[in-house]
Design a protein around this motif. Structure first.
Motif: not given
Length: 72
Positions: A60-65
């Protein structure tokens, strides 16, 4: 990149529905984004089981970035 291993009961593992709600979006948001922009997701951080998709907190963190970089 080093990936963390998650147990099914781990707090870092969530459904796409729960992750979408964490982002303040509707429940189908991440499924639609995966269909439209698969390059925004890291293949090693999500998995589908039948109709249910699971994603790690790291995913989810990778997606947001990636989504933020794309939209700027």
């Amino acid at each position: 990149m080093e990936y963390e291993k998650y147990a099914i009961h781990d707090e870092g593992l969530m459904s796409f529905k729960a992750a979408s709600e964490r982002l303040g979006k509707n429940k189908d948001y991440l499924k639609k984004q995966l269909y439209l922009h698969p390059e925004w997701f890291d293949q090693n951080t999500y998995k589908n089981f039948g109709k249910t998709y699971l994603i790690t907190q790291q995913g989810l963190d990778i997606y947001k970035i990636r989504a933020t970089l794309r939209n700027t």
